[in-house]
Design a protein around this motif. Structure first.
Motif, PDB file in Angstrom:
ATOM      1  N   UNK A  86       0.861  -1.186   0.000  1.00  0.00           N
ATOM      2  CA  UNK A  86       0.000   0.000   0.000  1.00  0.00           C
ATOM      3  C   UNK A  86       0.900   1.240   0.000  1.00  0.00           C
ATOM      4  N   UNK A  87       0.278   2.387  -0.312  1.00  0.00           N
ATOM      5  CA  UNK A  87       1.104   3.593  -0.485  1.00  0.00           C
ATOM      6  C   UNK A  87       0.828   4.677   0.562  1.00  0.00           C
ATOM      7  N   UNK A  88      -0.445   4.833   0.909  1.00  0.00           N
ATOM      8  CA  UNK A  88      -0.730   5.989   1.772  1.00  0.00           C
ATOM      9  C   UNK A  88      -1.637   5.691   2.965  1.00  0.00           C
ATOM     10  N   UNK A  89      -2.363   4.560   2.976  1.00  0.00           N
ATOM     11  CA  UNK A  89      -3.246   4.309   4.123  1.00  0.00           C
ATOM     12  C   UNK A  89      -2.437   4.091   5.394  1.00  0.00           C
ATOM     13  N   UNK A  90      -3.046   4.495   6.500  1.00  0.00           N
ATOM     14  CA  UNK A  90      -2.453   4.148   7.786  1.00  0.00           C
ATOM     15  C   UNK A  90      -2.678   2.655   8.015  1.00  0.00           C
ATOM     16  N   UNK A  91      -1.703   2.006   8.585  1.00  0.00           N
ATOM     17  CA  UNK A  91      -1.831   0.585   8.925  1.00  0.00           C
ATOM     18  C   UNK A  91      -2.061   0.534  10.432  1.00  0.00           C
ATOM     19  N   UNK A  92      -3.302   0.235  10.783  1.00  0.00           N
ATOM     20  CA  UNK A  92      -3.732   0.410  12.173  1.00  0.00           C
ATOM     21  C   UNK A  92      -3.903  -0.973  12.806  1.00  0.00           C
ATOM     22  N   UNK A  93      -3.073  -1.280  13.770  1.00  0.00           N
ATOM     23  CA  UNK A  93      -3.072  -2.615  14.378  1.00  0.00           C
ATOM     24  C   UNK A  93      -3.803  -2.571  15.716  1.00  0.00           C
ATOM     25  N   UNK A  94      -5.024  -3.088  15.738  1.00  0.00           N
ATOM     26  CA  UNK A  94      -5.841  -3.018  16.968  1.00  0.00           C
ATOM     27  C   UNK A  94      -6.290  -4.414  17.371  1.00  0.00           C
ATOM     28  N   UNK A 115       6.948   0.026  10.606  1.00  0.00           N
ATOM     29  CA  UNK A 115       6.819   1.487  10.512  1.00  0.00           C
ATOM     30  C   UNK A 115       7.809   2.050   9.493  1.00  0.00           C
ATOM     31  N   UNK A 116       9.029   1.509   9.493  1.00  0.00           N
ATOM     32  CA  UNK A 116      10.030   2.015   8.539  1.00  0.00           C
ATOM     33  C   UNK A 116       9.662   1.661   7.103  1.00  0.00           C
ATOM     34  N   UNK A 117       9.317   0.393   6.871  1.00  0.00           N
ATOM     35  CA  UNK A 117       8.994  -0.020   5.495  1.00  0.00           C
ATOM     36  C   UNK A 117       7.785   0.764   4.973  1.00  0.00           C
ATOM     37  N   UNK A 118       6.818   1.030   5.853  1.00  0.00           N
ATOM     38  CA  UNK A 118       5.608   1.726   5.413  1.00  0.00           C
ATOM     39  C   UNK A 118       5.832   3.234   5.258  1.00  0.00           C
ATOM     40  N   UNK A 119       6.976   3.684   5.627  1.00  0.00           N
ATOM     41  CA  UNK A 119       7.227   5.121   5.555  1.00  0.00           C
ATOM     42  C   UNK A 119       6.536   5.884   6.680  1.00  0.00           C
ATOM     43  N   UNK A 120       6.408   5.233   7.820  1.00  0.00           N
ATOM     44  CA  UNK A 120       5.827   5.923   8.992  1.00  0.00           C
ATOM     45  C   UNK A 120       4.313   5.935   8.990  1.00  0.00           C
TER      46      UNK A 120
END
Lengths: 488, 264
Positions: A86-94, A115-120
């Motif tokens: 993915x490019x821009x969505x937040x990846x939210x782990x709940x 976090x690093x691979x996703x670009x924060x």
């Protein structure tokens, strides 16, 4: 407002009869076919890419073990892949079930890498893990909350304290903490805590200024817990705002109300919020020492007195995240639960579990589950219909709870791929823009817009409420009048 | 029928930072009684029978509903240490000991650490050693009332079953849940055994020991009796047929007979 897509990623081919007979935890894994599982896991990853393209702000993942209703048993693996595809969505782990992970330092490193691979783009969240999760990972349920607190401490220290250092706690021991793969976001990724209205957890969130995300809980007790958070926050010296709260809502949309309802009914056999509650065996939902004393006393009455007039505990407990021993000033979670769950169903399970009845009448239970659907719809546990129908109800939920984080929970149970995608597309195209508009109108600020815990208290020192149950009551009144008028 | 006068009293004794509640009843030479993992089930017929000739000293294990558990007690060996301190402090050693299931395990740990603190030891279906065949039933996967039922071969045929914990009701359930939580803290993993206990019991070579086991024990399989016999040289074994995990309740007369015979 931050909008998210969520699904439990069910293994869709588990026979309903097995769920009725065994509960969701404890079904033999011979019913799992890895060929089908492989197809589903990839399908669910593709869905995340689709919802990003369709404009959701985030994708939410969760984790459960040894169960057909959620294939995400190692959520960080999925999150790692999403970080790259993915490019821009937040990846939210709940959320990561930190008491059962066993090695919180390794978890801190995994999350740092995601976090690093996703670009924060990582949002981290922690849960205690449901009762059954304690068995699945052999985590001591009697130390669940201690493990939660200590694992949280280890992770935060690993992320923020310069290494190397030593950590010697009660449950975790590290002679050398010096991880190099630290999160891109500083001091660390945002932390949101999902849950089922456990007052202890809500208070803990307020103290840490972590947004609390209620997982499809009943509206009345949710408003009460918002107020509980508000008061705990005031003790910490801040005023709560929408950025402190999130809500997960089941939504099913189709071209007609009838079609949406037919699809949503399948959720009764899949969703953690409903199916799992009805079909969790109590010995797995209430492991020793896992619940608070008050909750245990309540369970005691229900299990030891066949004629108890109290509501059934498993009607409202057993959601992902565990304990919902919420007893607030007014209505208990259980009282609210009774609104939407057929009492016949509860009585039946109670009889089975109290050993008064040895066999399960599968056909009868199935009928009772589906018969309960109107109540589930009435309580807004599931919102389904055409976009117009759904938007009206979502407005009520948003007006009541005023959450800065809003997750659309879709597609649990044996719903087909075609219906899943249709649901996602209709929500994205027809519902999401309206929900965003309502969010703007109500000024529902997300934690990315206003830092949780940054609002000063009013000069009076008396904190203001965020939520209110009034919009729901007004809606019911209007609906009652409408139905009455139609009948006349 | 008039209620019988209570045959016991309780004291609170300060031991190693723990305000330990100790139940005492009977006459004569003291015997230390260590209750099982579901908690103290109440003063039953076997208690009354043994109390005719012996003073029963029954500590309420910390964390099992009556005594508050101090933070430092983390495993069964810690509990054994606590009771060793109790015996020394109260000048009770050497004493006869009678332990049931978890209580039997505690007694075995105490004996393995210092056999001289006991004169004679009776272990009733003790946990503590991993069975060489089969498994100790994972009662954490049972609700408390089901665990209680599993402790006897046939609840219907056990006259005193309804009296255990005052009968299944909300209060008993809460008490048992508290006991189960503490048992989880002490023995979740490894489950209900200590891998080194069998080896350390080599120290127990001259302590007269009686093992009592129900042949149909549904909690600790009777094969464990042989494992205990191998670990404790000279231990005598009595197996009751048609009996589960509570010989003292399921076969009252025989239990009292064997115990009196052995303890004198």
């Amino acid at each position: 407002m931050h909008t998210m897509y969520f699904t439990e990623r069910p293994y869709r081919y588990v026979p309903n009869d097995e769920v009725i007979k065994n509960g969701f935890f404890g079904i033999e894994n011979k019913h799992f076919d890895s060929v089908k599982g492989a197809q589903l896991l990839n399908e669910y990853l593709d869905e995340k890419v689709l919802v990003e393209d369709l404009g959701f702000d985030g994708v939410m993942l969760n984790e459960h073990h040894d169960t057909a209703f959620c294939m995400g048993s190692v959520m960080n693996v999925e999150a790692s892949i999403l970080a790259r595809i993915t490019k821009c969505v937040k990846i939210v782990l709940l959320g990561n079930p930190i008491p059962i992970v066993g090695n919180p330092l390794r978890l801190a490193e995994e999350l740092g890498i995601i976090d690093m691979i996703s670009g924060g783009r990582l949002v981290s969240g922690w849960v205690r893990g449901g009762g059954s999760e304690q068995f699945a990972s052999n985590a001591n349920p009697a130390f669940n909350r201690e493990l939660f607190n200590e694992a949280h401490e280890v992770i935060i220290q690993a992320w923020t304290k310069p290494g190397p250092f030593r950590y010697e706690g009660k449950h975790f021991h590290y002679r050398f903490i010096d991880p190099w793969c630290l999160p891109l976001q500083k001091p660390h990724p945002p932390i949101w805590i999902p849950g089922l209205l456990s007052p202890e957890t809500v208070e803990w969130c307020a103290q840490h200024r972590y947004p609390y995300v209620a997982l499809a809980t009943f509206l009345e007790p949710t408003v009460e817990l918002w107020n509980f958070y508000r008061d705990a926050a005031a003790k910490e010296g801040y005023q709560v705002g929408p950025e402190n709260f999130g809500y997960l809502q089941k939504v099913y949309v189709a071209e007609t109300d009838e079609k949406a309802r037919e699809i949503a009914k399948q959720d009764m056999f899949g969703g953690a919020g409903i199916g799992y509650s009805l079909f969790g065996r109590p010995q797995f939902m209430f492991p020793p020492g896992y619940n608070s004393k008050a909750a245990t006393a309540r369970i005691a009455r229900q299990f030891s007195d066949p004629d108890s007039s109290e509501g059934s505990p498993w009607a409202s407990l057993g959601n992902p995240g565990g304990n919902s021993a919420a007893k607030t000033n007014g209505q208990t979670h259980e009282e609210s639960a009774r609104e939407s769950v057929s009492s016949a169903q509860v009585d039946h399970r109670s009889a089975v579990w109290q050993d008064r009845e040895k066999s399960v009448d599968v056909a009868a239970v199935r009928k009772q589950v589906f018969d309960a659907f109107p109540q589930v719809e009435h309580s807004m546990q599931v919102i389904c219909g055409t976009p117009d129908t759904v938007i009206k109800k979502l407005r009520v939920v948003l007006e009541c709870l005023r959450p800065g984080i809003f997750a659309f929970w879709q597609n649990d149970g044996p719903i087909s791929k075609e219906d899943r995608l249709n649901n996602i597309r209709l929500i994205a195209k027809e519902v999401l823009p309206a929900v965003r508009q309502i969010g703007k109108e109500l000024n529902l600020t997300s934690p990315f817009e206003v830092a949780p815990g940054s609002r000063p208290l009013p000069a009076s020192g008396k904190p203001e409420s965020v939520g209110s149950i009034e919009p729901l009551l007004r809606f019911r009144e209007r609906e009652g009048e409408r139905v009455g008028a139609a009948a006349r | 029928m008039a209620e019988e006068p209570r045959q016991w009293r309780t004291d609170v004794v300060r031991v190693a930072g723990c305000d330990l509640t100790v139940l005492k009843g009977g006459v004569g030479k003291p015997v230390l009684i260590l209750h099982d993992e579901l908690g103290f089930p109440g003063w039953l017929k076997w208690n009354a029978a043994l109390a005719e000739r012996r003073t029963l000293i029954i500590p309420m294990h910390p964390g099992y509903g009556v005594t508050t558990a101090p933070e430092w007690i983390r495993n069964v060996r810690d509990l054994a240490g606590l009771y060793s301190i109790l015996l020394r402090q109260q000048k009770l050693a050497p004493i006869d000991v009678l332990g049931f299931s978890l209580g039997g395990w505690i007694a075995a740990e105490m004996a393995a650490a210092n056999p001289d603190q006991f004169e004679r030891m009776v272990l009733v279906a003790p946990a503590g050693i991993k069975p060489s065949e089969g498994e100790i039933t994972d009662f954490f996967q049972l609700m408390a009332p089901d665990q209680l039922r599993a402790t006897v071969l046939d609840p219907q045929a056990t006259p005193e079953f309804g009296q255990l914990f005052g009968g299944i009701g909300p209060q008993a359930f809460s008490l048992m849940e508290e006991a189960r939580a503490q048992t989880a803290r002490l023995a979740w993993q490894p489950f209900m055994h200590n891998p080194s206990l069998g080896n350390l019991l080599e120290l127990v070579d001259s302590l007269p020991t009686l093992l009592i086991w129900g042949k149909q024990d549904g909690i600790v399989p009777v094969v464990s009796a042989d494992d205990y016999k191998r670990a404790i040289r000279n231990a005598q074994l009595v197996v009751f047929d048609s009996c589960g995990h509570r010989p003292e309740v399921e076969m009252l007369d025989r239990f009292v007979h064997e115990t009196r015979n052995f303890l004198g």
